[in-house]
Design an enzyme around this catalytic site. Structure first.
Site, PDB file in Angstrom:
ATOM      1  N   HIS A  46       0.826  -1.210   0.000  1.00 55.52           N
ATOM      2  CA  HIS A  46       0.000   0.000   0.000  1.00 55.52           C
ATOM      3  C   HIS A  46       0.858   1.257   0.000  1.00 55.52           C
ATOM      4  O   HIS A  46       0.540   2.244  -0.667  1.00 55.52           O
ATOM      5  CB  HIS A  46      -0.908   0.013   1.240  1.00 55.52           C
ATOM      6  CG  HIS A  46      -2.024  -0.976   1.172  1.00 55.52           C
ATOM      7  ND1 HIS A  46      -2.580  -1.547   2.293  1.00 55.52           N
ATOM      8  CD2 HIS A  46      -2.701  -1.501   0.120  1.00 55.52           C
ATOM      9  CE1 HIS A  46      -3.541  -2.366   1.919  1.00 55.52           C
ATOM     10  NE2 HIS A  46      -3.629  -2.354   0.613  1.00 55.52           N
ATOM     11  N   ARG A  52     -11.683  -6.502 -17.040  1.00 61.92           N
ATOM     12  CA  ARG A  52     -11.219  -7.762 -16.454  1.00 61.92           C
ATOM     13  C   ARG A  52     -12.369  -8.395 -15.679  1.00 61.92           C
ATOM     14  O   ARG A  52     -13.009  -7.734 -14.860  1.00 61.92           O
ATOM     15  CB  ARG A  52     -10.032  -7.515 -15.512  1.00 61.92           C
ATOM     16  CG  ARG A  52      -9.482  -8.814 -14.914  1.00 61.92           C
ATOM     17  CD  ARG A  52      -8.251  -8.569 -14.065  1.00 61.92           C
ATOM     18  NE  ARG A  52      -8.547  -7.829 -12.847  1.00 61.92           N
ATOM     19  CZ  ARG A  52      -7.625  -7.383 -11.986  1.00 61.92           C
ATOM     20  NH1 ARG A  52      -6.343  -7.593 -12.253  1.00 61.92           N
ATOM     21  NH2 ARG A  52      -7.960  -6.714 -10.910  1.00 61.92           N
ATOM     22  N   GLU A  76      -0.278 -13.862 -15.761  1.00 63.12           N
ATOM     23  CA  GLU A  76       0.159 -13.745 -14.369  1.00 63.12           C
ATOM     24  C   GLU A  76       0.821 -15.036 -13.899  1.00 63.12           C
ATOM     25  O   GLU A  76       1.674 -15.034 -13.022  1.00 63.12           O
ATOM     26  CB  GLU A  76      -1.046 -13.459 -13.461  1.00 63.12           C
ATOM     27  CG  GLU A  76      -1.799 -12.193 -13.806  1.00 63.12           C
ATOM     28  CD  GLU A  76      -3.164 -12.169 -13.168  1.00 63.12           C
ATOM     29  OE1 GLU A  76      -3.374 -11.327 -12.274  1.00 63.12           O
ATOM     30  OE2 GLU A  76      -4.026 -12.980 -13.557  1.00 63.12           O
ATOM     31  N   ASN A  98       2.577  -7.802 -11.104  1.00 68.63           N
ATOM     32  CA  ASN A  98       2.625  -8.041  -9.654  1.00 68.63           C
ATOM     33  C   ASN A  98       2.581  -9.529  -9.351  1.00 68.63           C
ATOM     34  O   ASN A  98       3.438 -10.071  -8.637  1.00 68.63           O
ATOM     35  CB  ASN A  98       1.456  -7.345  -8.958  1.00 68.63           C
ATOM     36  CG  ASN A  98       1.429  -5.845  -9.188  1.00 68.63           C
ATOM     37  OD1 ASN A  98       2.336  -5.286  -9.784  1.00 68.63           O
ATOM     38  ND2 ASN A  98       0.383  -5.199  -8.730  1.00 68.63           N
ATOM     39  N   CYS A 123      -0.258  -4.270 -17.506  1.00 67.45           N
ATOM     40  CA  CYS A 123      -1.156  -3.469 -16.664  1.00 67.45           C
ATOM     41  C   CYS A 123      -0.801  -3.576 -15.180  1.00 67.45           C
ATOM     42  O   CYS A 123      -1.543  -3.094 -14.334  1.00 67.45           O
ATOM     43  CB  CYS A 123      -2.617  -3.886 -16.872  1.00 67.45           C
ATOM     44  SG  CYS A 123      -2.980  -5.590 -16.387  1.00 67.45           S
TER      45      CYS A 123
END
Length: 554
Positions: A188, A326, A415, A438, A486
């Site tokens: 975060h 998505r 991913e 990520n 993205c």
């Protein structure tokens, strides 16, 4: 003071020079000196519930006043502060004779232990839980909220870790940079620092060596911290960085390299409001519409008409432009109440994303129906839709079939490493790729992306991750199909140059990150990007890869 050099992981580029300011410590609860008399326990329960609700409401108020990702994370923390599980646990402890303060501590620690056992991205919520505990105890004791001080002059904020409530309300005109001992590239702290546009370094293990008030130079690109630096050199670096930021503020797009190669820059959005904000800036469309974030508090599954209305707001914000929707990426750290989420030992590797259809019959079909209806209602032809967590060619084939039945353009998120390794076979089934860096990074490196101890491993500059991105991009070239990025990596201006050098055709990121990426792309040629990309994938480690690119491109 003698000059010292400390090192962390740089996650938001830029230079800052100011005195260090440490966060306020958590309150120390009063010692327990016996049990609360039975006749006083109902009042003690009410005292506890009032404090918990006050803290939750403060989070909710800050969420309402915030924008973008800050709204999302603060809203999630408000919901966690009101979670019936821990409230019930604390109430039970008070009814057994505990004080409100001791019950708060015990109940929260019980949930922290559970979240740590779950691992994965759930473990990141332990920071939020402990922040809630500290704020509730401070409220019970009549003390100021712990956490970030309110500076009256420019500072560099230092902390062991920062909760969403700490970072979301920061004033970037005074807080010039964030530095934490813990945290990772996708924590975060990093995400909100990127939104605020201030340098950020995480996982600086020796940060304790920096005392309150010591002058500190932060390099958010390299992750290097210098205590008591040469003032003239420090100011020169900050002035150069300020000139760059002025250039960024004046940039309006479209993006292109200095030799004229056009690069499509898109926005990541979570709802119609975010899409409308993005459409007023330099985004050329939406590269990632996170639909699950529309439903984090929905107790029952919205009807197809209700979903279509919500999706339609995003389509309407970008008429005649690319919008990539998505499907639900629920599960793990984003549980959606109306979906059936079974308890899992490792939710990051469990039933999430496209796999929700295994335990929730028809949930993906109904969402695709709603997307198709929203597209038709808004005059969108050939709407782009992608599925998260696709791991097998059969899954891609099945998803693509469902999309084509509804005249939707099918794509998948890359991913899971298997999708990159078999990219040619996957692209034979779908029309486009979008790489989620990520998750691709954490699955490639077998490292929890929320673990501060593993921040070096979860850096998207890892050569193994870049090699997989290259494999996906090369397959896209062979198939004549677009491959975008993205994940958070797209918002790193330097890494963006490497990504297009690897063959990536579009980059999607937080709206306010677009100008910085656009400016950096305009300073390099396409040949430079290709040459650096070819060298970076051969680097020994992420630090060498980043330094190589920095030397060649900046």
């Amino acid at each position: 003071m003698a000059t010292q050099t400390l090192r962390g992981t740089g996650v938001v580029s830029g230079f800052a020079y100011a005195p260090a300011a440490w966060t306020r410590p958590a309150p120390v609860p009063p010692p327990v000196t016996g049990t609360v008399p039975e006749e006083d326990r109902p009042a003690e329960v009410e005292r506890f519930k009032a404090a918990a609700e006050t803290v939750a409401q403060r989070f909710a108020d800050r969420a309402s006043a915030a924008t973008g990702v800050a709204t999302e994370v603060l809203g999630a923390t408000a919901a966690l502060a009101r979670d019936r599980g821990w409230i019930r646990s604390a109430t039970k402890l008070i009814n057994a004779g505990g004080t409100a303060e001791s019950a708060t501590t015990q109940a929260i620690e019980g949930f922290v232990e559970q979240f740590e056992k779950l691992g994965g991205v759930m473990a990141e919520r332990t920071t939020d839980l402990r922040d809630i505990r500290n704020r509730v105890i401070a409220e019970l004791m009549g003390l100021p909220e712990p956490g970030v001080p309110q500076p009256t002059h420019e500072v560099i904020l230092c902390a062991e870790d920062l909760a969403p409530a700490d970072t979301a309300g920061l004033d970037p005109s005074l807080v010039k940079a964030l530095v934490t001992k813990l945290g990772g590239p996708t924590s975060h702290t990093a995400i909100i620092a990127r939104q605020l546009g201030i340098p950020c370094v995480v996982a600086a293990a020796t940060l304790d060596l920096v005392p309150e008030g010591e002058l500190l130079l932060v390099d958010g690109t390299s992750g290097i911290l210098t205590t008591s630096p040469d003032p003239t050199e420090a100011r020169r670096l900050v002035e150069e960085d300020a000139a760059l930021h002025a250039e960024i503020r004046s940039w309006s797009g479209p993006a292109a390299t200095s030799d004229g190669t056009v690069v499509q820059l898109l926005a990541n959005v979570q709802d119609g409001a975010a899409a409308r904000k993005a459409s007023g800036g330099s985004a050329e469309g939406v590269g990632l519409f996170r639909t699950e974030l529309c439903f984090l508090t929905a107790k029952t599954e919205p009807s197809i008409d209700e979903q279509a209305r919500i999706y339609g707001e995003v389509f309407a914000a970008f008429p005649d432009k690319k919008v990539v929707v998505r499907t639900l990426d629920a599960g793990s750290d984003k549980p959606v109440p109306f979906a059936n989420h079974e308890h899992e030992e490792n939710p990051a590797l469990g039933v999430r994303g496209i796999r929700l259809g295994w335990t929730n019959e028809g949930i993906i079909d109904r969402q695709l129906d709603a997307i198709a209806q929203a597209a038709e209602d808004n005059g969108v032809t050939d709407p782009w839709v992608m599925a998260p967590m696709i791991a097998t060619v059969d899954e891609a084939f099945e998803f693509a079939g469902k999309c084509r039945e509804r005249d939707l353009k099918p794509g998948i998120m890359v991913e899971v490493p298997s999708a990159a390794l078999l990219a040619d076979q996957f692209l034979a089934e779908v029309d486009f790729f979008s790489i989620g860096t990520n998750d691709l990074t954490q699955y490639t490196m077998a490292a929890d992306r929320m673990s501060s101890h593993l921040a070096t491993l979860t850096d998207p500059w890892q050569p193994a991750v870049l090699r997989l991105i290259q494999m996906a991009a090369d397959a896209g070239k062979r198939a004549g199909k677009p491959v975008g990025v993205c994940g958070e990596a797209a918002a790193d201006p330097l890494l963006a140059c490497v990504l297009i050098g690897l063959g990536i055709s579009s980059l999607s990121m937080a709206t306010n990150a677009i100008p910085a990426v656009g400016v950096q792309l305009g300073k390099v040629t396409m040949d430079q990007c290709r040459e650096v990309a070819a060298r970076v994938v051969e680097a020994r480690n992420s630090r060498d890869a980043k330094e190589l690119a920095r030397t060649a491109l900046m």
